[in-house]
Motif scaffolding. Sequence first.
Motif, short mmCIF file in Angstrom:
data_model
loop_
_atom_site.label_atom_id
_atom_site.label_comp_id
_atom_site.label_asym_id
_atom_site.label_seq_id
_atom_site.Cartn_x
_atom_site.Cartn_y
_atom_site.Cartn_z
N PRO A 170 0.82 -1.34 0.17
CA PRO A 170 0.07 0.12 -0.23
C PRO A 170 0.80 1.18 0.10
O PRO A 170 0.38 2.38 -0.64
N LEU A 171 1.89 1.29 0.72
CA LEU A 171 2.60 2.49 0.51
C LEU A 171 3.43 2.57 -0.82
O LEU A 171 3.70 3.78 -1.21
N SER A 172 3.81 1.69 -1.31
CA SER A 172 4.17 1.68 -2.59
C SER A 172 3.22 2.10 -3.89
O SER A 172 3.71 3.15 -4.69
N GLU A 173 2.01 1.84 -3.62
CA GLU A 173 1.10 2.68 -4.35
C GLU A 173 0.92 4.00 -3.85
O GLU A 173 0.41 5.05 -4.84
N ASP A 174 1.04 4.40 -2.64
CA ASP A 174 0.88 5.69 -2.26
C ASP A 174 2.05 6.73 -2.80
O ASP A 174 1.70 7.72 -3.36
#
Length: 213
Positions: A170-174
Motif C-alpha cells: 500500500p505504501l508503494s501505491e501511495d
Amino acid sequence: MNYLAHLHLGGQQPQQLLGSLYGDFVKGAALEDFSIQAQEAIRLHRRIDAFTDSHPVVRKALERFSVTRRRYAGIALDMFFDHCLASNWEQYADQPLEVFTQKVYGLLEAEPALPERLAQIAPLMISEDWFGAYRDFSMIDHGLEVISRRLSQPDGLLHAYEELTSLYLPLSEDFKEFYPLLRQYAQSRLGEAMPKVMVGGSSSSSPGYAELL
C-alpha cells in the motif's frame, strides 16, 4: 522527502544539486553564503517538504502506521519513498542511478565549503553510497536503527522496519500516486519544464532526518 528525491526534483545544475542537499543542513533565512542557484534550490527544498507534509496522499500514507509509531512515521516514510524512487529509477530518469549518484558524489568531493554538518557526513555518504543504497529495502532497517539511537524516545522507531514490511504494497501505491504530483509541483516551482533527468524530507511533525544523523 529524503535526499534522493530532493536531488531528483531540485534541478540538475551542479549548484542546484548541492542546494537540494543543503536544504536538510541549513536552517533559517540567512543564505547569503551560497550561490543564487543554491539559494533557490534550498528554498525549493523547503517548498517540497511543505507540499509533502500537507498533501492528502501523504497524510493517508502516514495514517497507515500504528498509533504508537505515528510520531516518527514521517522519518520511516521519507526513507521508504527514497527506496521506491531508487528501485524504480528507470521510470523517472534516463541515465542509470549509478551515473547520477556518482555525479553528486563528485560534486560533494569537489566542493570546499559544504555546510558544517554535511561536510562531516559527506565522506560516509560517498563511501557507503547513501543515495543508491536504498534500492535495497533492508538498508532502511539499518538507517532507522542509526536514527533511533539519536531520538529522545528511541522506542518511537522500534519495529518500524517490520511495519514498513507489512505496509510495503500500500505504501508503494501511495508513492506511485504522490510522486508524479510532487514532481509536477517541483517543475512548476523551478519555472521551467523539467524533462526526464539526464544526469539522473521530512515531515514537519517529525525531527529532520539530517538532524538525527
